[in-house]
Design an enzyme around this catalytic site. Structure first.
Site, PDB file in Angstrom:
ATOM      1  N   CYS A   1       2.951   3.112   9.781  1.00 64.26           N
ATOM      2  CA  CYS A   1       3.203   4.470   9.304  1.00 64.26           C
ATOM      3  C   CYS A   1       3.715   5.350  10.445  1.00 64.26           C
ATOM      4  O   CYS A   1       3.104   5.421  11.506  1.00 64.26           O
ATOM      5  CB  CYS A   1       1.929   5.060   8.710  1.00 64.26           C
ATOM      6  SG  CYS A   1       2.199   6.720   8.093  1.00 64.26           S
TER       7      CYS A   1
ATOM      8  N   GLY B   1      12.804  -3.232   0.982  1.00 62.01           N
ATOM      9  CA  GLY B   1      14.075  -3.377   0.284  1.00 62.01           C
ATOM     10  C   GLY B   1      14.178  -4.546  -0.684  1.00 62.01           C
ATOM     11  O   GLY B   1      15.270  -4.876  -1.140  1.00 62.01           O
TER      12      GLY B   1
ATOM     13  N   PRO C   1       0.853  -1.197   0.000  1.00 63.09           N
ATOM     14  CA  PRO C   1       0.000   0.000   0.000  1.00 63.09           C
ATOM     15  C   PRO C   1       0.884   1.241   0.000  1.00 63.09           C
ATOM     16  O   PRO C   1       1.817   1.323   0.797  1.00 63.09           O
ATOM     17  CB  PRO C   1      -0.758  -0.118   1.335  1.00 63.09           C
ATOM     18  CG  PRO C   1       0.050  -1.026   2.191  1.00 63.09           C
ATOM     19  CD  PRO C   1       0.823  -1.925   1.273  1.00 63.09           C
TER      20      PRO C   1
END
Ligand SMILES: Cc1cc2nc3c(=O)[nH]c(=O)nc-3n(C[C@H](O)[C@H](O)[C@H](O)COP(=O)(O)O)c2cc1C
Length: 323
Positions: A94, A207, A11
Site C-alpha cells: 500500500c 490487471g 484485499p
C-alpha cells in the site's frame, strides 16, 4: 498447512468487507478470500471483536494486517489464529501517505530485514502460514535485484508465499488509485522469481481481468489474485472458478441473489442498513441489458428504504437476464 492459492480475491479496503466476502463465497466454494487491510493499531486498541468477525462459510479466509512492529504483528497474528483465520498476510504494497507515516505498506520494501523480523516473530507466535503481499519495487528501487533481495531475505525468514502486485509503487506524487494503474505492469518479475525460487508459492496480481489472462499467468505462477475486475463483475469469479480446474459449479445468478437476499434479511435483523449490503452485488449483472438501471435503482432506493428487502427483487425485474 498452506492454502491452495490458485485463485483469490484481492484485499480491498472498504470493499472486501465481510458482506462482500460472504457474497463472493456464495459464487465460489473454493476461491481464497482476504479481509481488507486491518492495522495492528486498530486491532490492539479498537473493537477487536468487530474487526475479526467473519462468517464461517468464508473459509478459506486470510486476514491481512498492516504494521511494521514485530511484536505487535505477532500479537495480532495470534488473535487472528485464535479467531480461526487460515493464514495471515502482511501488506507490503500500500502506497498511501497515511500508511507511509505509520511506516508500513510499500515503503517496507526498502526494509527487508525488518519485514523478515516481523515474519519470524509472527511465525513463532502462530502455526498458520505468514505470507507477504508486495509490489515489485518502490520509486527508483525497482530493478529485479532489489526485488529478488527482498524475496530472498524473507524466504530465509520462513515466508513461503509471495503475492506480487506486479508494478512498482511511487511513494510521492501519485494517489493510491493512480498507483494501481500508472506504474506499468511488469509480470516478468514474478515470473523470474518463480523460476529462481521454485519452492515458493508465487501469486501474480495486477490487471488480470479475463479467464484467458489468468490461464496465461498460471503457466508459470502458482496462483492469480484479482481485485477490481471481480468487484466490477463478480460473476467473473464463477467463470474463473469453472475454467481454472475447480469442481464446476452450476448455480446461476438468481440462485446466488436469492441466497444473498436471505443473508441481507439476517443482517438487517441485526441492525445493518440495506444500502451497505448492496454494494458487492452492484456488478452482478454486468454486461446484461438493464445492468446500469439495476445498479442505479439499488443505489437510489436502498438508502431510502433501509430495511426493505423488496428493493432487491424490484431492481432484479429491471434486468434483462434469464437464468
Ligand atoms: C478500493 C481498493 C482498495 C484496496 N485496498 C487494499 C488493501 O487493503 N490491501 C492491499 O494489499 N491491497 C489493496 N488494494 C490493492 C489490491 O489488492 C490489488 O493489489 C490491486 O487492485 C491490483 O489488482 P487488480 O488489478 O486485480 O485490481 C486495494 C485496491 C482497491 C481498488
Amino acid at each position: 498447512m498452506s492454502l491452495n492459492h490458485r485463485l483469490s480475491v484481492a484485499p480491498m479496503l472498504d470493499w472486501t468487507d465481510r458482506h462482500c466476502r460472504y457474497f463472493h463465497r456464495l459464487i465460489s466454494s473454493d476461491i481464497v478470500l482476504y479481509t481488507e487491510m486491518i492495522t495492528t493499531g486498530a486491532l490492539l486498541h479498537g473493537d477487536r471483536t468487530d474487526l475479526l468477525a467473519y462468517d464461517p462459510s468464508e473459509h478459506p479466509v486470510v486476514i491481512q494486517l498492516g504494521g511494521s512492529n514485530p511484536e505487535d504483528l505477532a500479537v495480532c497474528a495470534k488473535m487472528a489464529e485464535d479467531a480461526g483465520y487460515d493464514e495471515v498476510n502482511i501488506n507490503i504494497g500500500c502506497p498511501s501517505d497515511r500508511v507511509q507515516s505509520g511506516r508500513f505498506g510499500a515503503c517496507l520494501m526498502r526494509e527487508p530485514e525488518l519485514v523478515a523480523e516481523c515474519v519470524q516473530t509472527m511465525r513463532r507466535a502462530v502455526t498458520i502460514p505468514v505470507t507477504l503481499k508486495t509490489r515489485i519495487g518502490v520509486d527508483n528501487d525497482a530493478d529485479y535485484d532489489f526485488f529478488k533481495r527482498f524475496v530472498r531475505i524473507n524466504r530465509d525468514a520462513g515466508c513461503k508465499t509471495f503475492i506480487v502486485h506486479a508494478r512498482k509503487a511511487l511513494l510521492k506524487g501519485l494517489s493510491p488509485k493512480q498507483n494501481r494503474s500508472i506504474p506499468p505492469l511488469q509480470y516478468h518479475f514474478p515470473e523470474q522469481i518463480k523460476a529462481e525460487f521454485p519452492d515458493l508459492t508465487v501469486v501474480v496480481n495486477g490487471g488480470i481481468d479475463t479467464v484467458q489472462k489468468a490461464q496465461n499467468h498460471l503457466q508459470y505462477a502458482d496462483g492469480v489474485m484479482i481485485g477490481r475486475a471481480f468487484w466490477n463483475a463478480p460473476w467473473l469469479i464463477r467463470d474463473m472458478h469453472n475454467a481454472l480446474g475447480f469442481k464446476p459449479l452450476q448455480t446461476n445468478r438468481d440462485d446466488i441473489l436469492s441466497a444473498y437476499q436471505d443473508y441481507c434479511v439476517q443482517m438487517m435483523d441485526q441492525g445493518l442498513s440495506l444500502h451497505w449490503l448492496i454494494r458487492p452485488i452492484l456488478g452482478l449483472f454486468h454486461g446484461f441489458p438493464g445492468s446500469k438501471k439495476w445498479k442505479s435503482y439499488l443505489v437510489t432506493e436502498a438508502p431510502k428504504r433501509k430495511n426493505d428487502i423488496r428493493v432487491l427483487s424490484e431492481a432484479r425485474s429491471i434486468v434483462d437476464y434469464v437464468s
